[in-house]
Scaffold this motif. Structure first.
Motif, PDB file in Angstrom:
ATOM      1  N   GLN A  10      32.268  53.009  55.917  1.00 27.32           N
ATOM      2  CA  GLN A  10      33.090  52.912  55.296  1.00 27.32           C
ATOM      3  C   GLN A  10      33.835  50.871  55.061  1.00 27.32           C
ATOM      4  O   GLN A  10      34.102  50.620  56.669  1.00 27.32           O
ATOM      5  CB  GLN A  10      33.992  53.465  54.433  1.00 27.32           C
ATOM      6  CG  GLN A  10      35.290  53.938  55.692  1.00 27.32           C
ATOM      7  CD  GLN A  10      36.131  54.613  54.792  1.00 27.32           C
ATOM      8  OE1 GLN A  10      35.132  55.275  54.236  1.00 27.32           O
ATOM      9  NE2 GLN A  10      37.629  54.072  54.359  1.00 27.32           N
ATOM     10  N   PRO A  11      33.902  50.148  53.800  1.00 30.76           N
ATOM     11  CA  PRO A  11      34.274  48.814  54.412  1.00 30.76           C
ATOM     12  C   PRO A  11      35.368  48.966  55.118  1.00 30.76           C
ATOM     13  O   PRO A  11      37.120  49.754  53.965  1.00 30.76           O
ATOM     14  CB  PRO A  11      34.379  48.348  52.845  1.00 30.76           C
ATOM     15  CG  PRO A  11      33.774  49.128  52.324  1.00 30.76           C
ATOM     16  CD  PRO A  11      33.622  50.613  53.032  1.00 30.76           C
ATOM     17  N   ILE A  12      36.233  48.723  56.058  1.00 29.53           N
ATOM     18  CA  ILE A  12      37.668  48.846  56.547  1.00 29.53           C
ATOM     19  C   ILE A  12      37.915  47.161  56.846  1.00 29.53           C
ATOM     20  O   ILE A  12      37.303  46.163  57.298  1.00 29.53           O
ATOM     21  CB  ILE A  12      37.796  49.254  57.839  1.00 29.53           C
ATOM     22  CG1 ILE A  12      37.467  50.727  57.669  1.00 29.53           C
ATOM     23  CG2 ILE A  12      38.894  49.206  58.436  1.00 29.53           C
ATOM     24  CD1 ILE A  12      37.705  51.491  58.907  1.00 29.53           C
ATOM     25  N   ASP A  13      38.649  46.603  56.125  1.00 28.03           N
ATOM     26  CA  ASP A  13      39.440  44.928  56.608  1.00 28.03           C
ATOM     27  C   ASP A  13      40.228  44.998  57.886  1.00 28.03           C
ATOM     28  O   ASP A  13      40.250  45.396  59.119  1.00 28.03           O
ATOM     29  CB  ASP A  13      41.149  44.755  55.853  1.00 28.03           C
ATOM     30  CG  ASP A  13      40.465  44.391  53.609  1.00 28.03           C
ATOM     31  OD1 ASP A  13      39.430  44.413  53.803  1.00 28.03           O
ATOM     32  OD2 ASP A  13      41.593  45.266  54.010  1.00 28.03           O
ATOM     33  N   PHE A  14      39.815  43.550  58.249  1.00 25.47           N
ATOM     34  CA  PHE A  14      39.536  43.626  60.236  1.00 25.47           C
ATOM     35  C   PHE A  14      40.113  41.976  60.254  1.00 25.47           C
ATOM     36  O   PHE A  14      39.732  41.541  60.054  1.00 25.47           O
ATOM     37  CB  PHE A  14      38.252  43.645  60.832  1.00 25.47           C
ATOM     38  CG  PHE A  14      38.249  43.523  61.680  1.00 25.47           C
ATOM     39  CD1 PHE A  14      38.781  43.759  63.262  1.00 25.47           C
ATOM     40  CD2 PHE A  14      37.147  42.801  62.702  1.00 25.47           C
ATOM     41  CE1 PHE A  14      39.094  43.519  63.642  1.00 25.47           C
ATOM     42  CE2 PHE A  14      36.598  42.508  63.727  1.00 25.47           C
ATOM     43  CZ  PHE A  14      38.134  42.811  64.703  1.00 25.47           C
ATOM     44  N   MET A  15      41.186  42.075  60.534  1.00 23.79           N
ATOM     45  CA  MET A  15      42.158  40.617  60.647  1.00 23.79           C
ATOM     46  C   MET A  15      42.497  40.740  62.054  1.00 23.79           C
ATOM     47  O   MET A  15      42.359  41.687  63.079  1.00 23.79           O
ATOM     48  CB  MET A  15      43.615  40.603  59.739  1.00 23.79           C
ATOM     49  CG  MET A  15      43.199  42.113  58.764  1.00 23.79           C
ATOM     50  SD  MET A  15      43.492  39.790  57.879  1.00 23.79           S
ATOM     51  CE  MET A  15      43.522  40.730  56.232  1.00 23.79           C
ATOM     52  N   ASN A  46      37.613  39.893  58.721  1.00 25.60           N
ATOM     53  CA  ASN A  46      38.434  39.757  56.862  1.00 25.60           C
ATOM     54  C   ASN A  46      39.005  38.325  56.924  1.00 25.60           C
ATOM     55  O   ASN A  46      39.242  37.558  56.005  1.00 25.60           O
ATOM     56  CB  ASN A  46      38.234  40.908  56.256  1.00 25.60           C
ATOM     57  CG  ASN A  46      37.225  41.318  56.350  1.00 25.60           C
ATOM     58  OD1 ASN A  46      37.338  42.602  57.026  1.00 25.60           O
ATOM     59  ND2 ASN A  46      36.455  41.553  55.555  1.00 25.60           N
ATOM     60  N   GLY A  47      40.330  37.904  57.749  1.00 28.47           N
ATOM     61  CA  GLY A  47      41.228  37.224  57.430  1.00 28.47           C
ATOM     62  C   GLY A  47      42.250  37.067  59.012  1.00 28.47           C
ATOM     63  O   GLY A  47      41.710  37.980  59.711  1.00 28.47           O
ATOM     64  N   ALA A  48      42.778  36.577  59.123  1.00 31.67           N
ATOM     65  CA  ALA A  48      43.788  35.705  60.149  1.00 31.67           C
ATOM     66  C   ALA A  48      44.963  35.889  59.506  1.00 31.67           C
ATOM     67  O   ALA A  48      45.777  34.958  58.939  1.00 31.67           O
ATOM     68  CB  ALA A  48      43.014  34.987  60.924  1.00 31.67           C
ATOM     69  N   GLU A  73      37.966  30.076  56.669  1.00 29.10           N
ATOM     70  CA  GLU A  73      37.681  30.803  56.436  1.00 29.10           C
ATOM     71  C   GLU A  73      36.465  30.742  55.092  1.00 29.10           C
ATOM     72  O   GLU A  73      36.027  31.569  54.697  1.00 29.10           O
ATOM     73  CB  GLU A  73      38.652  30.276  55.031  1.00 29.10           C
ATOM     74  CG  GLU A  73      39.034  30.913  53.501  1.00 29.10           C
ATOM     75  CD  GLU A  73      40.051  30.326  53.049  1.00 29.10           C
ATOM     76  OE1 GLU A  73      40.137  31.035  51.400  1.00 29.10           O
ATOM     77  OE2 GLU A  73      39.766  28.933  52.857  1.00 29.10           O
ATOM     78  N   ALA A  74      36.326  29.396  55.417  1.00 33.55           N
ATOM     79  CA  ALA A  74      34.473  29.722  54.779  1.00 33.55           C
ATOM     80  C   ALA A  74      33.319  30.192  55.501  1.00 33.55           C
ATOM     81  O   ALA A  74      33.819  30.342  56.469  1.00 33.55           O
ATOM     82  CB  ALA A  74      34.049  27.231  55.031  1.00 33.55           C
ATOM     83  N   GLY A  75      32.545  30.853  54.657  1.00 32.49           N
ATOM     84  CA  GLY A  75      31.672  31.819  54.384  1.00 32.49           C
ATOM     85  C   GLY A  75      32.476  32.841  55.780  1.00 32.49           C
ATOM     86  O   GLY A  75      31.524  33.920  55.572  1.00 32.49           O
ATOM     87  N   LEU A  76      33.390  33.822  55.161  1.00 30.20           N
ATOM     88  CA  LEU A  76      33.645  34.860  55.636  1.00 30.20           C
ATOM     89  C   LEU A  76      33.090  35.360  54.682  1.00 30.20           C
ATOM     90  O   LEU A  76      33.470  35.384  53.331  1.00 30.20           O
ATOM     91  CB  LEU A  76      36.205  34.794  55.432  1.00 30.20           C
ATOM     92  CG  LEU A  76      36.036  34.491  56.649  1.00 30.20           C
ATOM     93  CD1 LEU A  76      37.430  34.643  56.708  1.00 30.20           C
ATOM     94  CD2 LEU A  76      36.223  34.741  58.409  1.00 30.20           C
ATOM     95  N   LYS A  77      32.436  36.633  54.978  1.00 28.27           N
ATOM     96  CA  LYS A  77      31.890  37.458  54.001  1.00 28.27           C
ATOM     97  C   LYS A  77      33.521  38.674  53.112  1.00 28.27           C
ATOM     98  O   LYS A  77      34.204  38.830  54.118  1.00 28.27           O
ATOM     99  CB  LYS A  77      31.341  38.734  54.857  1.00 28.27           C
ATOM    100  CG  LYS A  77      30.084  37.472  55.330  1.00 28.27           C
ATOM    101  CD  LYS A  77      29.477  39.141  55.996  1.00 28.27           C
ATOM    102  CE  LYS A  77      28.344  38.083  56.726  1.00 28.27           C
ATOM    103  NZ  LYS A  77      27.585  38.746  57.724  1.00 28.27           N
TER     104      LYS A  77
END
Length: 81
Positions: A10-15, A46-48, A73-77
């Motif tokens: 399942q999708p999980i945000d990964f920072m 997915n972010g920082a 940020e460009a191209g992050l899914k």
């Protein structure tokens, strides 16, 4: 962590949290920020976040001029929910 999360079905945000000054050391030049962000992007984050913002301020003109955050940020899914 990226490898472990790929096994979850399942999708999980990964920072990533980029530490400019930490108990382990500090960056010596602004380009190191771009390198950390690129490594994180390749790992599938997915972010920082920057830890802590005031420690980035001395490097901010070069970070802004180099578009380090925009390139990250460009191209992050997006997370698929």
């Amino acid at each position: 962590m990226a490898a472990v999360l790929k096994e979850v079905h399942q999708p999980i945000d990964f920072m990533v949290c980029v530490g400019i000054v930490t108990s382990h050391g500090r960056i010596q030049k602004a380009e190191e920020t771009a390198a950390y962000l690129e490594i994180a992007k390749r790992a599938g984050v997915n972010g920082a976040a920057i830890f802590t913002w005031h420690t980035l301020e001395p490097y901010l003109p070069e970070v802004k001029q180099g578009d380090y955050f925009e390139k990250f940020e460009a191209g992050l899914k997006p997370t698929a929910w």
